[in-house]
Design an enzyme around this catalytic site. Structure first.
Site, mmCIF file in Angstrom:
data_model
loop_
_atom_site.group_PDB
_atom_site.id
_atom_site.type_symbol
_atom_site.label_atom_id
_atom_site.label_comp_id
_atom_site.label_asym_id
_atom_site.label_seq_id
_atom_site.Cartn_x
_atom_site.Cartn_y
_atom_site.Cartn_z
ATOM 1 N N CYS A 118 0.927 -1.109 0.051
ATOM 2 C CA CYS A 118 -0.022 -0.133 0.020
ATOM 3 C C CYS A 118 0.860 1.337 0.013
ATOM 4 O O CYS A 118 1.401 1.463 -0.899
ATOM 5 C CB CYS A 118 -1.110 0.050 1.358
ATOM 6 S SG CYS A 118 -2.308 1.121 1.079
ATOM 7 N N HIS A 155 -3.182 -5.708 0.930
ATOM 8 C CA HIS A 155 -2.590 -6.100 2.398
ATOM 9 C C HIS A 155 -2.519 -7.580 2.544
ATOM 10 O O HIS A 155 -3.497 -8.007 3.170
ATOM 11 C CB HIS A 155 -3.309 -5.237 3.350
ATOM 12 C CG HIS A 155 -3.188 -3.775 3.454
ATOM 13 N ND1 HIS A 155 -2.266 -2.959 4.163
ATOM 14 C CD2 HIS A 155 -3.882 -2.983 2.628
ATOM 15 C CE1 HIS A 155 -2.566 -1.782 4.100
ATOM 16 N NE2 HIS A 155 -3.298 -1.598 3.136
ATOM 17 N N GLU A 187 -0.728 -8.915 4.887
ATOM 18 C CA GLU A 187 -0.553 -9.218 6.283
ATOM 19 C C GLU A 187 -2.026 -9.320 6.936
ATOM 20 O O GLU A 187 -2.011 -9.659 8.063
ATOM 21 C CB GLU A 187 0.177 -8.055 6.768
ATOM 22 C CG GLU A 187 -0.513 -6.642 6.951
ATOM 23 C CD GLU A 187 -0.446 -6.002 5.724
ATOM 24 O OE1 GLU A 187 -0.930 -4.634 5.692
ATOM 25 O OE2 GLU A 187 -0.089 -6.340 4.623
#
Length: 230
Positions: free
Chosen positions: A86, A195, A197
């Site tokens: 990002c 994302h 994660e």
């Protein structure tokens, strides 16, 4: 293996990224402040999402001048693994480690949703645990994720298989040719807007992002002839 998560003023996904490394990779990981100037002890360097320096001027434009970025560029030149997610992707384009730029979403709205991605290249240090053409689910959360580059750069990205992820189905931001993530020619630097994660456990709706972290660990082990025992 030791991993650095770079923290800029305004980063807000650093904790998620730190936890993903701990939970999935099980290796030492440190927060590294943007003013630090020594990354020599790290094997992988991760730039998290957020709003570094409030996104003033444009996303990543100020962060690219942080003292730590000179060391990130040096680490990339040395072949270490660099991943920007990002805002981290935006910073990598601003500093010149990846080509192109991230523009305002075509809708001019912030988009936060679970997105489908197609794995375009699974022959990278970050995607080796995926199948080519596989469709995965990874969340997005951005207002400026509209990837753009000129025709010459796009041709090079295609020729060198640097387009790693494309949006599948809906393109949430107007990104050129549905591009969601790219790597450099050498293959050790990856930038992506979604994302991973935030998709490493089943309770997160998707755990497809988990395999990005296992891919990084597997690559490092092979490069350093590290064996594991059951």
């Amino acid at each position: 293996m030791r991993v650095a998560v770079i923290v800029f003023p305004g980063s807000n996904a650093d904790v998620d990224l730190f936890n993903a490394v701990e939970d999935v990779m099980g290796v030492p990981v440190d927060y590294v402040w943007h003013s630090d100037t020594d990354l020599s002890k790290y094997d992988a360097i991760l730039l998290p999402g957020g709003f570094s320096y409030g996104d003033y001027l444009r996303c990543g434009a100020v962060a690219r001048f942080s003292p730590v970025m000179e060391q990130v560029v040096k680490a990339a030149d040395e072949g270490k693994l660099i991943m920007g997610i990002c805002n981290g992707f935006q910073i990598l384009t601003e500093v010149g480690l990846l080509p192109g730029a991230l523009l305002r979403n075509r809708s001019l709205k912030f988009r936060c949703k679970l997105s489908e991605l197609r794995v375009e290249n699974n022959d990278t240090s970050f995607t080796r645990d995926f199948a080519a053409g596989e469709v995965i689910q990874i969340p997005i959360a951005h207002g400026e994720g509209n990837y753009y580059c000129d025709e010459e750069t796009l041709a090079k990205l295609k020729a060198n298989k640097q387009i790693v992820f494309r949006y599948h189905g809906e393109n949430p931001n107007g990104s050129l040719e549905d591009i969601a993530g790219i790597c450099n020619e050498r293959g050790n630097v990856l930038g992506m807007m979604p994302h991973p994660e935030r998709a490493v456990h089943s309770w997160m709706t998707s755990d497809d992002g988990r395999r990005m972290f296992t891919s990084i660990l597997k690559t490092w082990r092979e490069q350093n002839s590290v064996t594991t025992h059951a």
